[in-house]
Design an enzyme around this catalytic site. Structure first.
Site, mmCIF file in Angstrom:
data_model
loop_
_atom_site.group_PDB
_atom_site.id
_atom_site.type_symbol
_atom_site.label_atom_id
_atom_site.label_comp_id
_atom_site.label_asym_id
_atom_site.label_seq_id
_atom_site.Cartn_x
_atom_site.Cartn_y
_atom_site.Cartn_z
ATOM 1 N N ASP A 18 -60.189 45.550 16.682
ATOM 2 C CA ASP A 18 -60.445 45.676 17.825
ATOM 3 C C ASP A 18 -61.268 47.089 18.203
ATOM 4 O O ASP A 18 -61.676 47.250 18.883
ATOM 5 C CB ASP A 18 -59.089 46.092 18.796
ATOM 6 C CG ASP A 18 -58.399 44.533 19.162
ATOM 7 O OD1 ASP A 18 -58.734 43.643 18.709
ATOM 8 O OD2 ASP A 18 -57.206 44.525 19.834
ATOM 9 N N VAL A 77 -51.536 29.230 16.661
ATOM 10 C CA VAL A 77 -50.149 29.749 16.909
ATOM 11 C C VAL A 77 -49.070 29.033 16.032
ATOM 12 O O VAL A 77 -48.031 29.036 16.385
ATOM 13 C CB VAL A 77 -49.952 29.704 18.453
ATOM 14 C CG1 VAL A 77 -50.896 30.553 19.277
ATOM 15 C CG2 VAL A 77 -50.212 28.179 19.001
ATOM 16 N N ASP A 78 -49.580 28.839 14.902
ATOM 17 C CA ASP A 78 -48.546 28.047 14.122
ATOM 18 C C ASP A 78 -47.324 28.911 13.674
ATOM 19 O O ASP A 78 -45.995 28.459 13.743
ATOM 20 C CB ASP A 78 -49.067 27.451 12.735
ATOM 21 C CG ASP A 78 -49.966 28.805 11.813
ATOM 22 O OD1 ASP A 78 -50.817 29.425 12.506
ATOM 23 O OD2 ASP A 78 -49.639 28.847 10.831
ATOM 24 N N VAL A 85 -59.745 40.276 9.550
ATOM 25 C CA VAL A 85 -58.384 39.854 10.270
ATOM 26 C C VAL A 85 -59.042 38.679 11.066
ATOM 27 O O VAL A 85 -58.179 37.702 11.316
ATOM 28 C CB VAL A 85 -58.129 40.942 11.358
ATOM 29 C CG1 VAL A 85 -56.913 40.352 12.356
ATOM 30 C CG2 VAL A 85 -57.522 42.060 10.635
ATOM 31 N N CYS A 144 -60.793 30.145 20.529
ATOM 32 C CA CYS A 144 -61.139 31.328 21.380
ATOM 33 C C CYS A 144 -62.512 31.550 20.819
ATOM 34 O O CYS A 144 -62.806 31.548 19.708
ATOM 35 C CB CYS A 144 -60.149 32.181 21.841
ATOM 36 S SG CYS A 144 -60.132 33.621 20.780
ATOM 37 N N LYS A 190 -53.071 47.741 27.350
ATOM 38 C CA LYS A 190 -52.898 46.205 27.502
ATOM 39 C C LYS A 190 -52.158 45.292 26.650
ATOM 40 O O LYS A 190 -51.330 44.611 26.922
ATOM 41 C CB LYS A 190 -54.545 45.769 27.624
ATOM 42 C CG LYS A 190 -54.462 44.177 27.538
ATOM 43 C CD LYS A 190 -55.800 43.702 27.676
ATOM 44 C CE LYS A 190 -56.549 43.444 26.205
ATOM 45 N NZ LYS A 190 -55.791 42.330 25.564
ATOM 46 N N ASN A 191 -52.182 46.015 25.227
ATOM 47 C CA ASN A 191 -51.593 44.934 24.438
ATOM 48 C C ASN A 191 -50.001 45.241 24.162
ATOM 49 O O ASN A 191 -49.528 44.731 23.351
ATOM 50 C CB ASN A 191 -52.335 44.976 22.918
ATOM 51 C CG ASN A 191 -53.762 44.219 22.976
ATOM 52 O OD1 ASN A 191 -53.888 43.458 23.862
ATOM 53 N ND2 ASN A 191 -54.338 44.371 21.880
ATOM 54 N N ARG A 197 -57.777 31.060 15.734
ATOM 55 C CA ARG A 197 -56.828 31.560 16.058
ATOM 56 C C ARG A 197 -55.568 30.793 16.349
ATOM 57 O O ARG A 197 -55.278 30.603 17.698
ATOM 58 C CB ARG A 197 -56.942 32.567 17.437
ATOM 59 C CG ARG A 197 -57.897 33.606 17.235
ATOM 60 C CD ARG A 197 -58.309 34.414 18.282
ATOM 61 N NE ARG A 197 -57.368 35.597 18.529
ATOM 62 C CZ ARG A 197 -57.411 36.546 19.501
ATOM 63 N NH1 ARG A 197 -58.160 36.449 20.386
ATOM 64 N NH2 ARG A 197 -56.318 37.490 19.827
ATOM 65 N N ARG A 227 -61.311 42.478 31.545
ATOM 66 C CA ARG A 227 -59.932 42.099 30.955
ATOM 67 C C ARG A 227 -59.106 43.268 30.157
ATOM 68 O O ARG A 227 -58.085 43.366 30.000
ATOM 69 C CB ARG A 227 -60.143 40.920 29.800
ATOM 70 C CG ARG A 227 -60.484 39.671 30.586
ATOM 71 C CD ARG A 227 -60.436 38.576 29.558
ATOM 72 N NE ARG A 227 -59.354 38.835 28.837
ATOM 73 C CZ ARG A 227 -59.324 38.693 27.334
ATOM 74 N NH1 ARG A 227 -60.496 37.993 26.627
ATOM 75 N NH2 ARG A 227 -58.336 38.923 26.401
HETATM 76 C C1 UD1 Z 1 -53.446 40.706 18.804
HETATM 77 C C2 UD1 Z 1 -54.237 41.607 19.997
HETATM 78 C C3 UD1 Z 1 -55.609 41.471 19.612
HETATM 79 C C4 UD1 Z 1 -55.984 41.937 18.032
HETATM 80 C C5 UD1 Z 1 -55.416 41.466 17.033
HETATM 81 C C6 UD1 Z 1 -55.223 41.816 15.858
HETATM 82 C C7 UD1 Z 1 -52.651 40.941 21.582
HETATM 83 C C8 UD1 Z 1 -52.381 40.688 23.096
HETATM 84 N N1 UD1 Z 1 -53.716 41.084 21.254
HETATM 85 O O1 UD1 Z 1 -53.787 39.439 18.897
HETATM 86 O O2 UD1 Z 1 -56.189 42.330 20.498
HETATM 87 O O3 UD1 Z 1 -57.318 41.595 18.013
HETATM 88 O O4 UD1 Z 1 -53.799 41.333 17.606
HETATM 89 O O5 UD1 Z 1 -54.793 43.143 15.919
HETATM 90 O O6 UD1 Z 1 -51.949 41.923 21.199
HETATM 91 N N2 UD1 Z 1 -52.808 33.685 12.965
HETATM 92 C C9 UD1 Z 1 -52.609 32.461 12.258
HETATM 93 N N3 UD1 Z 1 -51.454 31.947 12.869
HETATM 94 C C10 UD1 Z 1 -50.749 32.512 13.968
HETATM 95 C C11 UD1 Z 1 -51.139 33.489 14.492
HETATM 96 C C12 UD1 Z 1 -52.073 34.299 13.754
HETATM 97 O O7 UD1 Z 1 -53.094 32.084 11.492
HETATM 98 O O8 UD1 Z 1 -49.702 31.578 14.437
HETATM 99 C C13 UD1 Z 1 -54.000 34.414 12.353
HETATM 100 C C14 UD1 Z 1 -55.180 34.574 13.358
HETATM 101 O O9 UD1 Z 1 -56.025 33.478 13.379
HETATM 102 C C15 UD1 Z 1 -55.720 36.004 12.827
HETATM 103 C C16 UD1 Z 1 -54.394 36.799 11.972
HETATM 104 O O10 UD1 Z 1 -53.347 35.725 12.133
HETATM 105 O O11 UD1 Z 1 -56.689 35.482 11.801
HETATM 106 C C17 UD1 Z 1 -54.272 37.922 13.210
HETATM 107 O O12 UD1 Z 1 -53.763 37.326 14.435
HETATM 108 P P1 UD1 Z 1 -52.945 38.184 15.218
HETATM 109 O O13 UD1 Z 1 -52.315 39.288 14.865
HETATM 110 O O14 UD1 Z 1 -52.012 36.805 15.633
HETATM 111 O O15 UD1 Z 1 -53.665 38.219 16.709
HETATM 112 P P2 UD1 Z 1 -53.059 38.335 18.147
HETATM 113 O O16 UD1 Z 1 -51.609 38.531 18.240
HETATM 114 O O17 UD1 Z 1 -53.373 37.052 18.780
#
Ligand code: UD1
Length: 421
Positions: free
Chosen positions: A308, A124-125, A330, A117, A22-23, A122, A400
């Site tokens: 995960d 997206v900055d 994480v 969520c 999926k990822n 989480r 999902r």
């Molecule tokens: C992806 C996976 C998810 C997995 C996660 C960690 C997909 C679709 N999903 O999620 O299954 O659990 O990796 O292995 O691939 N963060 C920030 N700012 C950002 C982005 C992330 O602070 O802009 C933080 C998040 O809050 C979290 C950490 O970085 O604490 C890691 O998150 P991230 O690796 O981005 O997770 P996803 O990519 O959303």
């Protein structure tokens, strides 16, 4: 809402095939937006999140062609609107993955903010800052990220990720593939799904080096397209079935998988007492009827132990011999499954980001509720070892991320059925 009823106590035994990841499938589908000729993606898993991404494409005016084996052909030239609406983004955070490709290829995009969520805030900055570093102008307005590329398109940049982000790395890598000049991403995610996406982009004509290390160099090209790519096997689905077999004292052979992506997980399963044998595309785990030994672990970005798989190992520890400590580094607030397992007789204490699990002799079936994707998987595992029936509510979370979960578990001998809610 569908529910699952599981009657525990059966030692799992048998063989199953693993689906596409999926990822990896989600970013790869997003990458097809970069193409200027049709791109075919194979080995897509049959999952809600994939359907959501395809629906999102439909809203944008692209009608992917899907065959009976769930290969999908996407021709992004048909795009009409550059908007990812909130109704879809709120159901799947990974929709943010269309942001980078749309700005890079079409010069602009509007993507709803995924918002909070179930597993922590989480943000997206990093996605936004990475695109800004490439010259995009970004405004967050009325719940939408509105991004515009500069005249002449995005410009290659050096970007350092303050935190390792999987989808962040993927978004910026996709955008950089069509930017002008060279981008160097440091502290990049090393997850196998990032490598799979890079390989797909390379098949589409991108120039990328270093995927799988923490420094990825991308030399932007003028056009991408015309490729056929098969998605890698799902390492988390693989790990989940291995843990399920281990928890029940059973045996499983998982086929069509990739053992090289599961190092940290296999190590912990061996520590729990499992005999693990691997071939090029299969893994066999045999617990030989024994009760697992408790294991301690700390989640961290790849190649460390995956977040995960954290919930599934809490379920394993819940019936293991001894005390295991699980540290989640994480995500914040990713222990919701613990409260449900306590209702089944598990002995778990959570303090901050650490769960201390004292293995119980037995768990007892109870009505429980799935709260997120991997939490649901852990409840299925707990139910498989519990005495009596467990009713798991809100299993849309499972759908999902796990293709045909009840059919696959039935193949291993589990007593599991779905009841419409
Ligand atoms: C992806 C996976 C998810 C997995 C996660 C960690 C997909 C679709 N999903 O999620 O299954 O659990 O990796 O292995 O691939 N963060 C920030 N700012 C950002 C982005 C992330 O602070 O802009 C933080 C998040 O809050 C979290 C950490 O970085 O604490 C890691 O998150 P991230 O690796 O981005 O997770 P996803 O990519 O959303």
């Amino acid at each position: 809402m569908d529910k699952l009823i599981i009657t525990g106590g059966v030692r799992l035994d048998g063989e199953i095939r693993i689906s596409g990841a999926k990822n990896s499938a989600l970013p790869i589908l997003a990458a097809t937006l970069l193409g200027d000729s049709p791109i075919t993606i194979c080995n897509l898993p049959h999952l809600h999140d994939i359907t959501t991404m395809i629906e999102l494409f439909g809203r944008m005016g692209i009608e992917p062609i899907i065959d009976e084996k769930l290969s999908v052909e996407v021709d992004a030239r048909a795009i009409k609107t550059l908007v990812a609406p909130y109704e879809l983004v709120k159901t799947m955070r990974a929709s943010i993955l269309v942001l980078g490709p749309m700005v890079a290829r079409f010069g602009e995009a509007e993507v709803a903010l995924p918002g909070g969520c179930a597993i922590g805030s989480r943000p997206v900055d990093l996605h936004i800052r990475g695109l800004e570093a490439m010259g995009a102008k970004i405004d967050v307005e009325a719940g939408y990220i509105k991004a515009k590329a500069p005249e002449g398109g995005l410009v290659g940049a050096n970007f350092h990720f303050d935190m390792v982000s999987v989808t962040g790395t993927e978004n910026i890598m996709m955008a950089a593939a069509l930017a002008n000049g060279r981008s160097v991403l440091t502290n990049a995610a090393r997850e196998p799904e990032v490598v799979d996406l890079a390989n797909c982009l390379i098949a589409m004509g991108a120039k990328i080096e270093g995927a799988g290390t923490d420094t990825i160099t991308i030399d932007g090209v003028k056009r991408l397209g015309g490729a056929t790519f098969s998605v890698m096997p799902d390492r988390i689905e693989t790990g989940t079935y291995l843990v399920a077999a281990a928890a029940t004292g059973g045996r499983v052979k998982v086929k069509d998988t990739d053992p090289s992506t599961l190092g940290a997980v296999l190590e912990k399963l061996e520590e729990a007492g499992a005999v693990v044998t691997c071939g090029p595309d299969w893994i066999e785990l045999d617990m030989q009827g024994k009760r697992p030994k408790a294991v301690s672990l700390v989640t961290a970005p790849y190649p460390e132990f995956p977040t995960d798989m954290q919930a599934q190992f809490i379920a394993l520890n819940a019936i293991a011999d001894g005390v295991g400590t699980i540290v989640e580094t994480v995500f914040e607030n990713r222990f919701m499954h613990v409260h449900e397992m306590l209702r089944m007789g598990a002995q778990i204490q959570v303090e901050g980001n650490t769960a201390t699990v004292t293995g119980a002799e037995r768990l007892v079936g109870a009505p429980v509720m799935a709260t997120d994707l991997r939490a649901s998987a852990s409840l299925v595992i707990a139910a498989l070892v519990a005495e009596g029936d467990t009713l798991i509510d809100r299993i849309y979370h499972i759908d999902r991320g796990y293709e045909c979960i009840e059919e696959k578990l039935q193949l291993l001998g589990a007593k599991i059925r779905r009841v419409p809610g």
